[in-house]
Design a protein around this motif. Structure first.
Motif, PDB file in Angstrom:
ATOM      1  N   HIS A  83      13.050 -28.640   6.873  1.00 32.32           N
ATOM      2  CA  HIS A  83      12.184 -29.776   7.170  1.00 32.32           C
ATOM      3  C   HIS A  83      10.761 -29.256   7.383  1.00 32.32           C
ATOM      4  CE1 HIS A  83      15.942 -32.042   7.815  1.00 32.32           C
ATOM      5  NE2 HIS A  83      16.352 -30.898   8.335  1.00 32.32           N
ATOM      6  N   LEU A  84       9.864 -29.696   6.521  1.00 34.54           N
ATOM      7  CA  LEU A  84       8.485 -29.204   6.537  1.00 34.54           C
ATOM      8  C   LEU A  84       7.522 -30.382   6.630  1.00 34.54           C
ATOM      9  CD1 LEU A  84       6.514 -26.765   6.168  1.00 34.54           C
ATOM     10  CD2 LEU A  84       6.635 -27.207   3.703  1.00 34.54           C
ATOM     11  N   LYS A  85       6.561 -30.253   7.540  1.00 34.55           N
ATOM     12  CA  LYS A  85       5.546 -31.284   7.693  1.00 34.55           C
ATOM     13  C   LYS A  85       4.153 -30.662   7.583  1.00 34.55           C
ATOM     14  CE  LYS A  85       8.269 -34.275  10.755  1.00 34.55           C
ATOM     15  NZ  LYS A  85       8.268 -35.037  12.025  1.00 34.55           N
ATOM     16  N   MET A  86       3.211 -31.454   7.088  1.00 30.13           N
ATOM     17  CA  MET A  86       1.804 -31.066   7.089  1.00 30.13           C
ATOM     18  C   MET A  86       1.038 -32.111   7.876  1.00 30.13           C
ATOM     19  SD  MET A  86      -0.894 -30.354   3.936  1.00 30.13           S
ATOM     20  CE  MET A  86      -1.143 -32.088   3.521  1.00 30.13           C
ATOM     21  N   ASN A  87       0.400 -31.681   8.963  1.00 33.84           N
ATOM     22  CA  ASN A  87      -0.332 -32.595   9.842  1.00 33.84           C
ATOM     23  C   ASN A  87       0.547 -33.782  10.256  1.00 33.84           C
ATOM     24  OD1 ASN A  87      -2.545 -30.889   9.386  1.00 33.84           O
ATOM     25  ND2 ASN A  87      -3.242 -32.123   7.648  1.00 33.84           N
ATOM     26  N   PRO A 108       2.302 -29.422  -4.860  1.00 31.20           N
ATOM     27  CA  PRO A 108       1.579 -28.416  -4.066  1.00 31.20           C
ATOM     28  C   PRO A 108       0.543 -29.084  -3.171  1.00 31.20           C
ATOM     29  CG  PRO A 108       1.721 -27.758  -6.373  1.00 31.20           C
ATOM     30  CD  PRO A 108       2.183 -29.185  -6.312  1.00 31.20           C
ATOM     31  N   VAL A 109       0.305 -28.492  -2.004  1.00 26.69           N
ATOM     32  CA  VAL A 109      -0.686 -29.040  -1.079  1.00 26.69           C
ATOM     33  C   VAL A 109      -1.671 -27.942  -0.682  1.00 26.69           C
ATOM     34  CG1 VAL A 109       0.805 -30.866  -0.180  1.00 26.69           C
ATOM     35  CG2 VAL A 109       0.842 -28.600   0.894  1.00 26.69           C
ATOM     36  N   VAL A 110      -2.914 -28.323  -0.521  1.00 25.91           N
ATOM     37  CA  VAL A 110      -3.951 -27.388  -0.096  1.00 25.91           C
ATOM     38  C   VAL A 110      -3.695 -27.005   1.351  1.00 25.91           C
ATOM     39  CG1 VAL A 110      -6.415 -27.082   0.317  1.00 25.91           C
ATOM     40  CG2 VAL A 110      -5.631 -28.295  -1.730  1.00 25.91           C
ATOM     41  N   VAL A 111      -3.748 -25.727   1.645  1.00 25.50           N
ATOM     42  CA  VAL A 111      -3.446 -25.289   3.012  1.00 25.50           C
ATOM     43  C   VAL A 111      -4.685 -25.213   3.891  1.00 25.50           C
ATOM     44  CG1 VAL A 111      -1.435 -23.993   2.230  1.00 25.50           C
ATOM     45  CG2 VAL A 111      -3.639 -22.807   2.453  1.00 25.50           C
ATOM     46  N   SER A 115       4.386 -27.601  10.106  1.00 26.57           N
ATOM     47  CA  SER A 115       5.501 -27.408  11.029  1.00 26.57           C
ATOM     48  C   SER A 115       6.785 -27.296  10.219  1.00 26.57           C
ATOM     49  CB  SER A 115       5.590 -28.590  12.005  1.00 26.57           C
ATOM     50  OG  SER A 115       6.752 -28.496  12.798  1.00 26.57           O
ATOM     51  N   LEU A 116       7.514 -26.205  10.425  1.00 28.00           N
ATOM     52  CA  LEU A 116       8.750 -25.958   9.684  1.00 28.00           C
ATOM     53  C   LEU A 116       9.910 -25.821  10.665  1.00 28.00           C
ATOM     54  CD1 LEU A 116      10.378 -25.104   7.101  1.00 28.00           C
ATOM     55  CD2 LEU A 116       9.717 -22.750   7.660  1.00 28.00           C
ATOM     56  N   LYS A 155      10.837 -24.136  15.922  1.00 29.73           N
ATOM     57  CA  LYS A 155       9.732 -24.611  15.093  1.00 29.73           C
ATOM     58  C   LYS A 155       8.817 -23.445  14.720  1.00 29.73           C
ATOM     59  CE  LYS A 155       9.276 -29.456  16.466  1.00 29.73           C
ATOM     60  NZ  LYS A 155       8.348 -30.483  17.012  1.00 29.73           N
ATOM     61  N   VAL A 156       8.447 -23.408  13.461  1.00 29.05           N
ATOM     62  CA  VAL A 156       7.437 -22.480  12.984  1.00 29.05           C
ATOM     63  C   VAL A 156       6.158 -23.290  12.788  1.00 29.05           C
ATOM     64  CG1 VAL A 156       6.752 -20.893  11.150  1.00 29.05           C
ATOM     65  CG2 VAL A 156       9.177 -21.063  11.819  1.00 29.05           C
ATOM     66  N   ILE A 157       5.131 -22.970  13.521  1.00 28.52           N
ATOM     67  CA  ILE A 157       3.852 -23.663  13.406  1.00 28.52           C
ATOM     68  C   ILE A 157       2.876 -22.755  12.655  1.00 28.52           C
ATOM     69  CG2 ILE A 157       1.969 -24.818  14.611  1.00 28.52           C
ATOM     70  CD1 ILE A 157       4.709 -26.131  15.004  1.00 28.52           C
ATOM     71  N   VAL A 158       2.389 -23.261  11.539  1.00 29.21           N
ATOM     72  CA  VAL A 158       1.459 -22.506  10.695  1.00 29.21           C
ATOM     73  C   VAL A 158       0.104 -23.201  10.712  1.00 29.21           C
ATOM     74  CG1 VAL A 158       0.911 -21.787   8.329  1.00 29.21           C
ATOM     75  CG2 VAL A 158       3.249 -21.529   9.221  1.00 29.21           C
TER      76      VAL A 158
END
Length: 210
Positions: free
Chosen positions: A91-95, A127-130, A136-137, A203-206
């Motif tokens: 499960h991966l989220k962006m913002n 693909p998403v710009v980082v 959050s993974l 949770k992995v927070i990047v």
């Protein structure tokens, strides 16, 4: 062999010595694949099965006539196909917004000492710009039959070209005492409701710099 693995992932494989959730364990490694355009394109995942479950799977393989190399590859293929209905437990989220995956196209299994290791690349549908974004993974079994943890920050990495662009931190799960007691009360014949695993999920927070 595949039936045994399906049972493992469906959280119903019997383990006579296990008396409480979780009944199985996976050590995780994750590499965020970021291209030259600073876009996150995929996750490169490595899952280490615990020795007990590895022994069960390997014993099944030994009963078959096919070469082990072929069985390892079949195991990887069948594993990723089977997990599709569970979103590959990833499960991966962006913002805060969910990101979606396409089926893995690269996968393999190998044996390392006494345990099996599943490798697969999970591509994003888009693909998403980082740059300037936070991810959050969480990788978990929703019923907490299997505990899945990175354990250490060094198990998280990035493509070489993005090693200075993004940084990661681990948030360890802190479930309430009553839920920890509930999980501990479940024996091998019982399953929890779906959702328990989210409370025990790491949770992995990047964070990627502007």
């Amino acid at each position: 062999m595949m039936k045994r693995f399906c049972l493992f992932l469906l959280l119903s494989l019997a383990a006579p010595l296990a008396m409480a959730h979780p009944h199985a364990w996976m050590d995780l490694q994750t590499r965020f694949l970021i291209d030259d355009k600073q876009q996150l394109t995929a996750l490169d995942l490595i899952w280490h099965f615990d020795d007990f479950y590895s022994a069960n799977i390997i014993e099944d393989m030994k009963q078959k006539k096919e070469p082990l190399a072929q069985q390892y590859q079949d195991f990887a293929k069948q594993s990723v196909e089977f997990m599709a209905s569970e979103n590959w437990l990833t499960h991966l989220k962006m913002n805060g917004k969910d990101l979606t995956f396409s089926p893995p196209t690269a996968y393999r299994t190998e044996k390392q000492q006494y345990h099996l290791v599943l490798h697969f690349v999970l591509p994003l549908k888009e693909p998403v710009v980082v740059k300037g974004n936070t991810f959050s993974l969480s990788i978990y079994d929703s019923t907490y039959y299997v505990e899945m943890l990175h354990h250490r920050l060094s198990a998280i990495s990035f493509s070489d070209n993005a090693s200075k662009l993004c940084s990661a931190r681990l948030e360890t799960p802190k479930p309430p005492d009553d839920l920890s007691a509930y999980a501990a009360s479940l024996d091998v014949t019982q399953q929890s409701d779906k959702g328990l695993g989210t409370l025990f999920a790491e949770k992995v927070i990047v964070t990627c710099h502007p």
